[in-house]
Design an enzyme around this catalytic site. Sequence first.
Site, mmCIF file in Angstrom:
data_model
loop_
_atom_site.group_PDB
_atom_site.id
_atom_site.type_symbol
_atom_site.label_atom_id
_atom_site.label_comp_id
_atom_site.label_asym_id
_atom_site.label_seq_id
_atom_site.Cartn_x
_atom_site.Cartn_y
_atom_site.Cartn_z
ATOM 1 N N HIS A 18 0.830 -1.215 0.000
ATOM 2 C CA HIS A 18 0.000 0.000 0.000
ATOM 3 C C HIS A 18 0.858 1.256 0.000
ATOM 4 C CE1 HIS A 18 0.645 -0.692 4.402
ATOM 5 N NE2 HIS A 18 0.806 0.618 4.414
ATOM 6 N N HIS A 28 4.056 7.279 3.353
ATOM 7 C CA HIS A 28 5.009 6.173 3.271
ATOM 8 C C HIS A 28 4.599 5.201 2.174
ATOM 9 C CE1 HIS A 28 1.975 4.333 6.049
ATOM 10 N NE2 HIS A 28 2.303 3.211 5.450
ATOM 11 N N GLU A 87 7.888 1.259 4.823
ATOM 12 C CA GLU A 87 7.398 0.240 5.752
ATOM 13 C C GLU A 87 7.669 -1.129 5.127
ATOM 14 O OE1 GLU A 87 3.171 0.444 6.420
ATOM 15 O OE2 GLU A 87 3.193 -1.080 7.988
#
Lengths: 138, 138
Positions: free
Chosen positions: B8, B81, B132
């Site tokens: 994502h 992010h 991430e």
Amino acid sequence: MKVGRLNHIGIATPDIAATRDSYAALYGLENATEIKDFPKLGVRVCFVSTGNTELELLEPLGPESPVNKFLEKNPKGGQHHVCFEVPDIIAARDAMQAKGATILGTGEPYIGAHGVPVVFVHPKDTHGVLIELMQEPK
Amino acid sequence: MKVGRLNHIGIATPDIAATRDSYAALYGLENATEIKDFPKLGVRVCFVSTGNTELELLEPLGPESPVNKFLEKNPKGGQHHVCFEVPDIIAARDAMQAKGATILGTGEPYIGAHGVPVVFVHPKDTHGVLIELMQEPK
């Protein structure tokens, strides 16, 4: 107006060669394209495939580059835009304008680094996110 | 160390309900989840499916939220992010540290909004992009 898949995330960098090396280490060199200059667009570009989408690495090319202002604010680089595919770029542009969105530049689609017509929607109308709409590649 | 698909893009916003409405208009309400609070993570979260990946909308929850500083710098919100899947979060964390990257917080993986262990890599080590790493969901 509905949009389609996320074609890519645009990532601005002051050093595209070093950034390409970093992502090539994560995704494999075979998934990173060569760096190509697009003088008319004011950017040097490299694509890195993540399997389901792409990272579009962007380094400014010349003093008129649209990426210069972003790097002034974010000198190390960072996420610059997201690109959604649309089936009809003119219909999509018109629908965004009808909702009050501002299309950057002349407002007319132009050929982007993928060879298909694109427009950019001003981030003030999209909760701070610069959105590129791209005619679905054939 | 290789990473997998883009799970994502994290998008921070001061108003997750309005931002959810905007993306639901583009992707269809059926592709947007309900907004859920994660007090331990300091965020309210909603996911929007783009077909090939997801947008993770994030609104700060509380004065200790990790998103507060980003919104101070970007009051309207923006791209916060990117999240890449990895087959083994410990091996991925160790490989990033071996390359000199800084893992945020204690350095230990913790359970994120997707219910699987994650770590965040400091953007100073990744050309300005907060990355991430997420254990691949089963």
